[in-house]
Design a protein around this motif. Structure first.
Motif, PDB file in Angstrom:
ATOM      1  N   GLY A   1     -63.655   2.782  -4.636  1.00 31.18           N
ATOM      2  CA  GLY A   1     -63.351   1.389  -5.002  1.00 31.18           C
ATOM      3  C   GLY A   1     -62.154   1.410  -3.848  1.00 31.18           C
ATOM      4  O   GLY A   1     -61.782   2.126  -3.060  1.00 31.18           O
ATOM      5  N   ASN A   2     -62.193   0.166  -3.711  1.00 29.26           N
ATOM      6  CA  ASN A   2     -61.100  -1.132  -2.730  1.00 29.26           C
ATOM      7  C   ASN A   2     -59.556  -0.306  -3.509  1.00 29.26           C
ATOM      8  O   ASN A   2     -59.410  -0.873  -5.083  1.00 29.26           O
ATOM      9  CB  ASN A   2     -61.387  -2.148  -2.066  1.00 29.26           C
ATOM     10  N   ILE A   3     -58.204   0.226  -2.333  1.00 25.79           N
ATOM     11  CA  ILE A   3     -57.067  -0.165  -3.443  1.00 25.79           C
ATOM     12  C   ILE A   3     -56.452  -0.315  -1.791  1.00 25.79           C
ATOM     13  O   ILE A   3     -56.182  -0.356  -0.600  1.00 25.79           O
ATOM     14  CB  ILE A   3     -57.074   1.963  -3.119  1.00 25.79           C
ATOM     15  N   VAL A   4     -55.109  -0.530  -2.415  1.00 28.50           N
ATOM     16  CA  VAL A   4     -54.114  -0.502  -1.685  1.00 28.50           C
ATOM     17  C   VAL A   4     -52.762   0.177  -2.032  1.00 28.50           C
ATOM     18  O   VAL A   4     -52.617  -0.067  -3.037  1.00 28.50           O
ATOM     19  CB  VAL A   4     -53.842  -2.645  -1.201  1.00 28.50           C
ATOM     20  N   SER A   5     -51.992   1.023  -1.262  1.00 30.31           N
ATOM     21  CA  SER A   5     -51.018   1.718  -2.471  1.00 30.31           C
ATOM     22  C   SER A   5     -49.586   1.333  -1.158  1.00 30.31           C
ATOM     23  O   SER A   5     -49.887   1.509   0.066  1.00 30.31           O
ATOM     24  CB  SER A   5     -51.715   3.363  -1.991  1.00 30.31           C
ATOM     25  N   ILE A   6     -48.447   1.274  -2.009  1.00 33.41           N
ATOM     26  CA  ILE A   6     -47.680   0.986  -1.873  1.00 33.41           C
ATOM     27  C   ILE A   6     -46.477   2.286  -2.460  1.00 33.41           C
ATOM     28  O   ILE A   6     -46.152   1.945  -3.035  1.00 33.41           O
ATOM     29  CB  ILE A   6     -47.209  -0.551  -1.994  1.00 33.41           C
ATOM     30  N   LEU A   7     -45.711   2.413  -0.888  1.00 29.54           N
ATOM     31  CA  LEU A   7     -44.469   3.115  -1.034  1.00 29.54           C
ATOM     32  C   LEU A   7     -43.222   3.194  -0.892  1.00 29.54           C
ATOM     33  O   LEU A   7     -43.007   2.087   0.117  1.00 29.54           O
ATOM     34  CB  LEU A   7     -44.408   4.668  -0.216  1.00 29.54           C
ATOM     35  N   HIS A   8     -42.598   2.880  -1.512  1.00 28.87           N
ATOM     36  CA  HIS A   8     -40.993   2.214  -2.085  1.00 28.87           C
ATOM     37  C   HIS A   8     -39.775   3.241  -1.892  1.00 28.87           C
ATOM     38  O   HIS A   8     -40.428   4.366  -1.512  1.00 28.87           O
ATOM     39  CB  HIS A   8     -41.194   2.250  -4.153  1.00 28.87           C
ATOM     40  N   HIS A   9     -39.174   2.633  -1.871  1.00 26.93           N
ATOM     41  CA  HIS A   9     -38.031   3.587  -1.493  1.00 26.93           C
ATOM     42  C   HIS A   9     -37.199   4.124  -2.299  1.00 26.93           C
ATOM     43  O   HIS A   9     -36.343   5.442  -1.660  1.00 26.93           O
ATOM     44  CB  HIS A   9     -37.003   2.256  -0.852  1.00 26.93           C
TER      45      HIS A   9
ATOM     46  N   ALA B   1     -53.688  -8.723  -2.754  1.00 29.39           N
ATOM     47  CA  ALA B   1     -54.715  -7.988  -2.530  1.00 29.39           C
ATOM     48  C   ALA B   1     -55.396  -9.789  -4.078  1.00 29.39           C
ATOM     49  O   ALA B   1     -54.593 -10.019  -4.788  1.00 29.39           O
ATOM     50  CB  ALA B   1     -55.243  -7.030  -2.148  1.00 29.39           C
ATOM     51  N   PHE B   2     -56.885  -9.077  -3.933  1.00 29.21           N
ATOM     52  CA  PHE B   2     -57.598  -9.941  -5.305  1.00 29.21           C
ATOM     53  C   PHE B   2     -58.326  -8.334  -6.179  1.00 29.21           C
ATOM     54  O   PHE B   2     -59.331  -7.904  -4.945  1.00 29.21           O
ATOM     55  CB  PHE B   2     -58.172 -11.145  -4.706  1.00 29.21           C
ATOM     56  N   SER B   3     -57.917  -9.533  -6.904  1.00 27.95           N
ATOM     57  CA  SER B   3     -58.574  -7.883  -7.942  1.00 27.95           C
ATOM     58  C   SER B   3     -60.025  -8.236  -7.789  1.00 27.95           C
ATOM     59  O   SER B   3     -61.060  -9.300  -7.005  1.00 27.95           O
ATOM     60  CB  SER B   3     -58.261  -8.270  -9.274  1.00 27.95           C
ATOM     61  N   GLY B   4     -60.845  -7.594  -8.330  1.00 19.95           N
ATOM     62  CA  GLY B   4     -62.598  -6.579  -7.708  1.00 19.95           C
ATOM     63  C   GLY B   4     -62.863  -5.932  -9.413  1.00 19.95           C
ATOM     64  O   GLY B   4     -62.320  -5.663 -10.305  1.00 19.95           O
TER      65      GLY B   4
ATOM     66  N   LEU C   1     -59.614  -3.465  -5.707  1.00 18.13           N
ATOM     67  CA  LEU C   1     -60.153  -4.325  -5.218  1.00 18.13           C
ATOM     68  C   LEU C   1     -60.920  -5.470  -4.369  1.00 18.13           C
ATOM     69  O   LEU C   1     -61.765  -4.734  -4.084  1.00 18.13           O
ATOM     70  CB  LEU C   1     -58.719  -4.147  -4.639  1.00 18.13           C
ATOM     71  N   LYS C   2     -60.986  -6.709  -4.313  1.00 16.00           N
ATOM     72  CA  LYS C   2     -62.234  -7.312  -3.958  1.00 16.00           C
ATOM     73  C   LYS C   2     -61.859  -7.414  -2.782  1.00 16.00           C
ATOM     74  O   LYS C   2     -61.428  -6.790  -1.941  1.00 16.00           O
ATOM     75  CB  LYS C   2     -61.828  -8.868  -4.267  1.00 16.00           C
ATOM     76  N   PHE C   3     -63.678  -6.688  -1.803  1.00 10.88           N
ATOM     77  CA  PHE C   3     -63.586  -6.735  -1.083  1.00 10.88           C
ATOM     78  C   PHE C   3     -62.997  -7.336   0.035  1.00 10.88           C
ATOM     79  O   PHE C   3     -63.002  -8.391   0.137  1.00 10.88           O
ATOM     80  CB  PHE C   3     -65.533  -7.339  -0.757  1.00 10.88           C
TER      81      PHE C   3
ATOM     82  N   PRO D   1     -64.943  -6.275 -14.072  1.00 14.23           N
ATOM     83  CA  PRO D   1     -63.806  -6.894 -13.130  1.00 14.23           C
ATOM     84  C   PRO D   1     -62.498  -6.380 -13.669  1.00 14.23           C
ATOM     85  O   PRO D   1     -62.162  -6.618 -14.931  1.00 14.23           O
ATOM     86  CB  PRO D   1     -63.849  -8.350 -12.574  1.00 14.23           C
ATOM     87  N   HIS D   2     -61.189  -5.532 -12.850  1.00 16.63           N
ATOM     88  CA  HIS D   2     -59.999  -5.655 -13.949  1.00 16.63           C
ATOM     89  C   HIS D   2     -59.190  -5.052 -12.249  1.00 16.63           C
ATOM     90  O   HIS D   2     -59.979  -4.204 -11.355  1.00 16.63           O
ATOM     91  CB  HIS D   2     -60.249  -4.568 -15.022  1.00 16.63           C
ATOM     92  N   LEU D   3     -58.231  -4.842 -12.681  1.00 13.02           N
ATOM     93  CA  LEU D   3     -56.634  -4.203 -12.293  1.00 13.02           C
ATOM     94  C   LEU D   3     -56.223  -2.786 -12.258  1.00 13.02           C
ATOM     95  O   LEU D   3     -55.834  -2.741 -13.313  1.00 13.02           O
ATOM     96  CB  LEU D   3     -55.728  -5.369 -11.786  1.00 13.02           C
TER      97      LEU D   3
END
Length: 311
Positions: A216-224, A254-257, A234-236, A265-267
């Motif tokens: 699975g593709n992923i992006v992680s954001i660390l908040h303050h 990004a874009f979902s995949g 996520l999409k390739f 397909p889902h987020l």
């Protein structure tokens, strides 16, 4: 025969002396002790190691994230620093946070010896998935998608769903995660500003089985506030920011995949944090996010319901 034994003994002693000198001079068998009296540390989440650099008379420090989640840490050398060693940090400051991706090794610093320390060297390391120390996190966010979407899993979803004909896959640690049914290519937006802690976008494969989760593709954001939002399946090659970049709330990520485990397909969105107990123990949990619209009104996230377009 006696002369032969004597010659063999002398040769053996000479070999040991020469070999020992080489080991000492060139550190042929480096250990985790760097310098004298200091050893690395390891637990279930993090491993701190040291390796000698005999040419420079110093050593380097590195850390390995042993978990499947992005980690942040601080490394501080306590005993003689600038007096005996020149410290070159990988990150701008040893007092700042260093981010390490899942299952990744990262060099933290190199130390070049200026003089011989007169006492043992020591260090401190602080690591966590979140900087928050008092369970005080903000959980009011705009939706990560602005188009029409169906909530197919939410914290309120029952264990068995007649509509989906399958058991709930969100349980245990990720019980508060949410799945939004959206077509492949749907824009995904940041629910809060923060630093990009981890990006994976090199997969173009997915299947319904749990064994496919690693794809699975992923992006992680660390908040303050210390929470970490992870956007998955996520999409390739569709993630826009890079690791370490600061993103703003509502920014296109990004874009979902349909990559990884899921089969459609889902987020997948989950909000993670460290929960601190009164007895000092810590555990990584998922927090149930509260979504609001532009007027501050709560948006109900209930399994089986459709969310209207909010462009």
């Amino acid at each position: 025969m006696r002369n032969l034994k004597l010659f063999a003994s002398i040769a053996a002693i000479a070999f040991v002396m020469v070999f020992g000198t080489l080991v000492y001079a060139f550190n042929l068998f480096p250990t985790d002790n760097a310098p004298k009296g200091v050893k690395g540390k390891k637990n279930e989440q993090l491993a701190i190691g040291f390796s000698h650099d005999p040419l420079k008379g110093g050593f380097s420090a590195s850390a390995t994230n042993l978990t499947t989640q992005p980690m942040q840490l601080q490394l501080e050398f306590v005993e003689p620093t600038s007096t005996h060693y020149q410290i070159n940090w990988t990150e701008p400051s040893n007092l700042g946070l260093i981010y390490i991706a899942p299952n990744q090794n990262k060099q933290l610093a190199t130390l070049i010896r200026q003089s011989t320390p007169d006492k043992k060297y020591s260090f401190r390391v602080r690591s966590s998935f979140a900087a928050n120390t008092d369970n005080d996190w903000v959980n009011r966010f705009p939706l990560p998608i602005k188009s029409e979407a169906k909530v197919i899993q939410s914290p309120t979803k029952p264990k068995f769903s007649i509509t989906n004909f399958r058991y709930r896959s969100h349980s245990g640690f990720n019980q508060n995660a949410i799945d939004f049914l959206v077509p492949t290519g749907t824009p995904v937006y940041s629910i809060r500003s923060g630093r990009v802690a981890y990006v994976k976008e090199d997969s173009d494969f997915g299947c319904p089985d749990k064994s496919c989760v690693k794809w699975g593709n992923i992006v992680s954001i660390l908040h303050h506030d210390g929470t970490l939002a992870s956007y998955s399946h996520l999409k390739f090659n569709s993630v826009i920011p890079v690791e370490g970049q600061i993103v703003e709330q509502g920014e296109l990520l990004a874009f979902s995949g349909a990559t990884g485990g899921g089969g459609l397909p889902h987020l997948h969105l989950q909000l993670e944090a460290i929960e601190h107990a009164d007895n000092g123990k810590q555990q990584l949990i998922t927090v149930e996010p509260l979504f609001i619209d532009q007027n501050g009104s709560t948006i109900p996230i209930i399994q089986g319901t459709w969310l209207a377009s909010r462009r």
